[in-house]
Design a protein around this motif. Structure first.
Motif, PDB file in Angstrom:
ATOM      1  N   SER A 312       6.280 -39.273  -3.322  1.00 20.83           N
ATOM      2  CA  SER A 312       5.760 -37.949  -3.666  1.00 20.83           C
ATOM      3  C   SER A 312       4.655 -38.004  -4.703  1.00 20.83           C
ATOM      4  O   SER A 312       4.029 -36.980  -4.984  1.00 20.83           O
ATOM      5  N   GLY A 313       4.398 -39.171  -5.284  1.00 18.36           N
ATOM      6  CA  GLY A 313       3.363 -39.274  -6.304  1.00 18.36           C
ATOM      7  C   GLY A 313       1.952 -39.278  -5.752  1.00 18.36           C
ATOM      8  O   GLY A 313       1.026 -38.822  -6.423  1.00 18.36           O
ATOM      9  N   SER A 318       1.770 -36.334  -9.678  1.00 20.67           N
ATOM     10  CA  SER A 318       1.931 -34.896  -9.863  1.00 20.67           C
ATOM     11  C   SER A 318       1.600 -34.445 -11.269  1.00 20.67           C
ATOM     12  O   SER A 318       1.634 -33.245 -11.559  1.00 20.67           O
ATOM     13  N   ALA A 322       5.669 -33.824 -14.890  1.00 23.07           N
ATOM     14  CA  ALA A 322       5.917 -32.936 -13.751  1.00 23.07           C
ATOM     15  C   ALA A 322       6.800 -33.572 -12.687  1.00 23.07           C
ATOM     16  O   ALA A 322       6.772 -33.155 -11.526  1.00 23.07           O
ATOM     17  N   SER A 323       7.589 -34.569 -13.035  1.00 22.16           N
ATOM     18  CA  SER A 323       8.467 -35.212 -12.054  1.00 22.16           C
ATOM     19  C   SER A 323       9.575 -34.258 -11.614  1.00 22.16           C
ATOM     20  O   SER A 323      10.098 -33.465 -12.411  1.00 22.16           O
ATOM     21  N   GLU A 344       5.756 -41.329  -9.570  1.00 20.80           N
ATOM     22  CA  GLU A 344       5.751 -39.912  -9.211  1.00 20.80           C
ATOM     23  C   GLU A 344       4.785 -39.112 -10.077  1.00 20.80           C
ATOM     24  O   GLU A 344       4.099 -38.206  -9.577  1.00 20.80           O
ATOM     25  N   GLU A 345       4.714 -39.432 -11.371  1.00 19.48           N
ATOM     26  CA  GLU A 345       3.883 -38.640 -12.272  1.00 19.48           C
ATOM     27  C   GLU A 345       2.451 -39.156 -12.388  1.00 19.48           C
ATOM     28  O   GLU A 345       1.528 -38.365 -12.579  1.00 19.48           O
TER      29      GLU A 345
END
Length: 474
Positions: A312-313, A318, A322-323, A344-345
Motif C-alpha cells: 500500500s506504500g 502515504s 499516515a500508516s 507504507e509511509e
C-alpha cells in the motif's frame, strides 16, 4: 664634405642602408603572413613547442564510474561512509519508531511518545558508547574481550533462574533492571563472541597455529555452542541464527578449509532442523513463507499484513505518520516489522534508501577488514560486518515474506535499547579501525588543528605570497 671624410663614412652608410632594407622586408613579411622556414627558426633558436594534447575527460557512465572509483579509493572514504551511514540509519530509525509506536503506546494507556523517549535515551547512551569505542585503541578492545564474555555468560545464566529471568512473547531471555527498563543479555553475546573470537584467532595466527584444524575449532566453536545453548534454552531462535552467522564469518576469515566449513555448517543445519521440527510455532512460521492469505486460525496474520503494508506504500508512501497497518492490524510495528511501516509511509523510495545505507555500511566494513594488516582488526571488523548485514537480511527477508519470521530487530533501526547499545558500540569499533588505516591516519593527522591553524587549515597557506620587486631606487 671633404673627399677623405666621405670615403671614411662610406662603409657605415652601406651597413645602415642594408639594415633598413632588412627591416622593411621583415615588416612586409609580417604584413603578408609570410614566415621563415622551420630551418631558419631553429637556427635563430626561437622554435615554439606545441603543447601536448590533454587526455580527454571521461564522460557518461564510464566517466562516472572512474570518478566514483577514485573517490572510493581515498583514504578516509570508509571512515566517512561508516560514520554517515550509521548515523543516518539511527536518526531515521528514531523518526520511524516515533511514527510506528504511537498507536501501540496509546493502546497500552501510555503516552504517545513513551517508546520514542526510551529509544532516544538508548540512542544517546549508544552515541557515548560509539564515541568511546571509536577513540579506544585496539589493545584496550582486546583487553575487554574476556571480561565482556564472562559477564555476558553470567547474565545469560541468570536469565534462566526462576524469579530473575523474564519471558517476553514466549522467549525467556530478559532481565528487569527496575522500572520500565529491561535487558536482553543475548544481544551483548554477539559483541562478546566477536571480540573474544577475534582476539583468540589473532593470537593463534601470530603463533602460526591456524593451519591445524584443532586450533582453528577449539575453543572457538565450543564457546560459541555454549552461547547458542544458553540462547536456545530461552527459545530465541532468531538470535541463535545471527550468532551462528557470526561464527561462520570468523571461521571464513580465519581461512577454514572448505571441508571443515561444510562440516560445521552441516552440524549447525542438522541442529537447526531438529529445533524447528520439534516446535509447532517454528513450523508455523516456516509455513508462512510467501503467504498471501492469513491462513487457518490467522497463523500467517503478521507476515501477510507486513506485505499489505509494503504494497500500500507505492512509490513514495502515504506520508509520514499516515500508516493504516499500525492501527492494530500489524503486530510489532515498531520492532520486528518497522521496515513494513517504513515502506507504507515512505514508499519504495524510503525502503530502497534504507537498503542503500545498509549496503554502504556493509561494503565499508568489508573494505576495512580487507585493507588492514592487523589480524585482530580484520577478524573484529569482519565479525561486526557479518553481524549487522546478516541481521538486516534476516529481518528484511522476513518482512518481505522470503524468510521465516525470526523475531530479530533491524540493526540501529528497530525499537529496543538492548539491541541498539551493543550495535552502536560495534559501529564505533568499525570507525576506530577505519581511522587506524595508515593512509587514513596520515590524512587525519594533516587535518589536526595546531598553532596558527583553524580547523586544520593554516592561515599562512591562505595568504598570497607576492615576490618583492625592485623599486628601481638605488
Amino acid at each position: 664634405m671633404p673627399a677623405d671624410h666621405a670615403a671614411a663614412y662610406a662603409p657605415h652608410r652601406a651597413r645602415l642602408f642594408a639594415g633598413r632594407v632588412a627591416g622593411l622586408a621583415a615588416l612586409r613579411g609580417r604584413a603578408t603572413g609570410l614566415r621563415r622556414p622551420p630551418s631558419a627558426r631553429k637556427a635563430a633558436g626561437r622554435v615554439r613547442r606545441t603543447p601536448a594534447p590533454r587526455p580527454p575527460r571521461g564522460s557518461g557512465v564510464r566517466g562516472f564510474y572512474e570518478r566514483a572509483r577514485r573517490a572510493w579509493d581515498r583514504p578516509l572514504t570508509a571512515y566517512y561512509v561508516i560514520l554517515g551511514a550509521s548515523l543516518l540509519i539511527t536518526v531515521l530509525g528514531l523518526v520511524m519508531v516515533y511514527s510506528a509506536s504511537q498507536i501501540k503506546a496509546l493502546e497500552l494507556s501510555l503516552s504517545d511518545t513513551y517508546f520514542f523517549r526510551k529509544q532516544f535515551l538508548a540512542a544517546a547512551i549508544g552515541t557515548g558508547l560509539l564515541l568511546f569505542a571509536s577513540r579506544v585503541p585496539a589493545k584496550l578492545h582486546r583487553a575487554l574481550a574476556y571480561p565482556l564474555l564472562v559477564g555476558t555468560v553470567f547474565l545469560m545464566i541468570l536469565v534462566q533462574v526462576p524469579g530473575i529471568g523474564h519471558s517476553v512473547n514466549g522467549n525467556q531471555n530478559w532481565l528487569y533492571l527496575g522500572g520500565p527498563f529491561q535487558l536482553q543479555p543475548s544481544e551483548f553475546g554477539k559483541l562478546a563472541l566477536i571480540l573474544w573470537g577475534a582476539d583468540l584467532l589473532a593470537r593463534k595466527q601470530d603463533k602460526r597455529l591456524l593451519t591445524q584444524w584443532k586450533h582453528l575449532l577449539v575453543p572457538l566453536v565450543p564457546v560459541a555452542f555454549m552461547l547458542l545453548g544458553l540462547i536456545m534454552l530461552g527459545g530465541d531462535m532468531g538470535t541463535a541464527i545471527i550468532l551462528t552467522a557470526i561464527l561462520f564469518g570468523l571461521l571464513w576469515l580465519a581461512g577454514a578449509p572448505t571441508r571443515m566449513f561444510v562440516g560445521v555448517l552441516a552440524v549447525a543445519a542438522a541442529i537447526g532442523v531438529t529445533l524447528i521440527r520439534t516446535s509447532a510455532n517454528r513450523m508455523a512460521r516456516l509455513a508462512c513463507i510467501g503467504a498471501t492469505e492469513p491462513g487457518p486460525g490467522d497463523s500467517c496474520w503478521q507476515a501477510v499484513h507486513g506485505i499489505y503494508a509494503l504494497a500500500s506504500g507505492g512509490w513514495f508512501g502515504s506520508g509520514l505518520g499516515a500508516s493504516v497497518e499500525k492501527w492494530g492490524q500489524l503486530p510489532e510495528p515498531h520492532t520486528d516489522f518497522i521496515f513494513a511501516i517504513t515502506g507504507e509511509e515512505l514508499g519504495l523510495a524510503g525502503t530502497l534508501s534504507v537498503l542503500a545505507l545498509f549496503a554502504a555500511l556493509g561494503y565499508a566494513g568489508i573494505r576495512v577488514a580487507g585493507r588492514t594488516e592487523d589480524p585482530f582488526v580484520r577478524y573484529a571488523a569482519g565479525g561486526v560486518t557479518t553481524w549487522i548485514t546478516a541481521q538486516a537480511v534476516v529481518n528484511i527477508g522476513a518482512v518481505l515474506g522470503l524468510l521465516p519470521i525470526a523475531g530479530v530487530p533491524l540493526p540501529l533501526f528497530s525499537y529496543g535499547g538492548s539491541a541498539l547499545l551493543p550495535t552502536m558500540f560495534a559501529v564505533g569499533l568499525l570507525i576506530a579501525f577505519a581511522r587506524e588505516e595508515p593512509a587514513a591516519k596520515a590524512a587525519l593527522a594533516m587535518r589536526q588543528p595546531g598553532p596558527g591553524t583553524w580547523a586544520g587549515v593554516s592561515w599562512k597557506s591562505m595568504r598570497r605570497r607576492v615576490k618583492k620587486r625592485p623599486s628601481g631606487e638605488r
